[in-house]
Design a protein around this motif. Sequence first.
Motif, PDB file in Angstrom:
ATOM      1  N   SER A 120      42.421  47.247  50.631  1.00 35.49           N
ATOM      2  CA  SER A 120      41.388  47.982  49.904  1.00 35.49           C
ATOM      3  C   SER A 120      40.375  47.077  49.214  1.00 35.49           C
ATOM      4  O   SER A 120      39.395  47.561  48.645  1.00 35.49           O
ATOM      5  N   GLY A 121      40.578  45.764  49.226  1.00 34.02           N
ATOM      6  CA  GLY A 121      39.631  44.893  48.546  1.00 34.02           C
ATOM      7  C   GLY A 121      39.974  43.434  48.731  1.00 34.02           C
ATOM      8  O   GLY A 121      40.945  43.080  49.399  1.00 34.02           O
ATOM      9  N   GLU A 122      39.172  42.573  48.114  1.00 34.71           N
ATOM     10  CA  GLU A 122      39.382  41.138  48.242  1.00 34.71           C
ATOM     11  C   GLU A 122      39.352  40.460  46.882  1.00 34.71           C
ATOM     12  O   GLU A 122      38.819  41.002  45.915  1.00 34.71           O
ATOM     13  N   ASP A 123      39.961  39.294  46.828  1.00 37.02           N
ATOM     14  CA  ASP A 123      39.925  38.449  45.637  1.00 37.02           C
ATOM     15  C   ASP A 123      38.956  37.321  45.948  1.00 37.02           C
ATOM     16  O   ASP A 123      39.260  36.423  46.737  1.00 37.02           O
ATOM     17  N   THR A 124      37.777  37.355  45.340  1.00 35.68           N
ATOM     18  CA  THR A 124      36.731  36.396  45.700  1.00 35.68           C
ATOM     19  C   THR A 124      37.119  34.952  45.383  1.00 35.68           C
ATOM     20  O   THR A 124      36.588  34.024  46.004  1.00 35.68           O
ATOM     21  N   ASP A 125      38.036  34.760  44.434  1.00 33.51           N
ATOM     22  CA  ASP A 125      38.501  33.401  44.142  1.00 33.51           C
ATOM     23  C   ASP A 125      39.219  32.803  45.342  1.00 33.51           C
ATOM     24  O   ASP A 125      39.290  31.572  45.490  1.00 33.51           O
ATOM     25  N   LEU A 126      39.747  33.676  46.203  1.00 36.26           N
ATOM     26  CA  LEU A 126      40.455  33.223  47.405  1.00 36.26           C
ATOM     27  C   LEU A 126      39.593  33.362  48.653  1.00 36.26           C
ATOM     28  O   LEU A 126      39.512  32.432  49.463  1.00 36.26           O
TER      29      LEU A 126
END
Length: 320
Positions: A120-126
Amino acid sequence: MNRQIKLRQFVTAACLNLVLWTGIYSQKLYETDYQQYNILNRESKEVFVNHLLDEAEALLKEKTSNLHDCVDKQDAYNNLLMLYSREQFPNDTTIDGICARHPSLIIKSNTECHRYYNCSGEDTDLSWWIYYRLWPSKFKHECHYPFMFSEETMQCENYTEVDCSKRYEPTWECRYFRLTCKLTRCKPCEQEYISCEDREDGLHSSPDQPLHYPKYITCDNGRRIDEGRCPTDAVWGVQSFPYNGTCVQLFAVPKDFNPYGGLPSCNGTVDGDYQFPAGYCLGYYKCEGGVATAVKCPNNTIFDTARKRCEVGGNCIRPT
């Protein structure tokens, strides 16, 4: 006489009229109040019923939404069961295709306890590191140290609350991708975070500090869970240092363990009581069977160098 009778009759008639008028007026007031009460009561009931209807409608919408989510997730997990039956497991290679079909899916990594997939989404730090080919997919997520992904709650929880089973369970910050040094101009992770992977549980001297510094780290199951500075010992009045899993006062730290410790070795020394070489007079060390032990003199006494015992007003000769 007639005048008195007429006056009395007049007063009596007036009183009767007053009583009658009061009764009639009171009845009208009662009827008016009763009507107003009925109106207010009806309005209150209508407000209350409307409030109940609003709550019921909101609850119905919530339950319907949850039901749709459950149906979507059930379909997704049914498809996953089919994949598992074909030995096609979600991994870094297949997860993009799976998320395209099931955008609300959240599922563990089969190999790593601190990582999972969230369609459902992403972790922009990764995900930012995908461009450098250092991270496989925007749908792959990683918990923050020391958290692990729980299959029960489907979210990151403290490692003490998660059963990783056969999944890899990192214990050092530098095993988490988000904390590692990825560029040439950053500080290496091992210089930033002290490892407890090869240390026993308990308190240890901080390996990044000189031995005469009283700093410590605390390890538990291969993890560094605390760090700090040993306090001054209130009884001995001297600094304490890490030794044998705790902070102990300076004269209880063997010189064989730390050259800055104050407890001499008793190897080859005759059993007895001895003055500390540093000239500390409020205690002494005892040699017994080659083992040295620090002993504090009772209050208001000092160690007498010649008599080798604690005395009031003892003569403690400090080395020059």
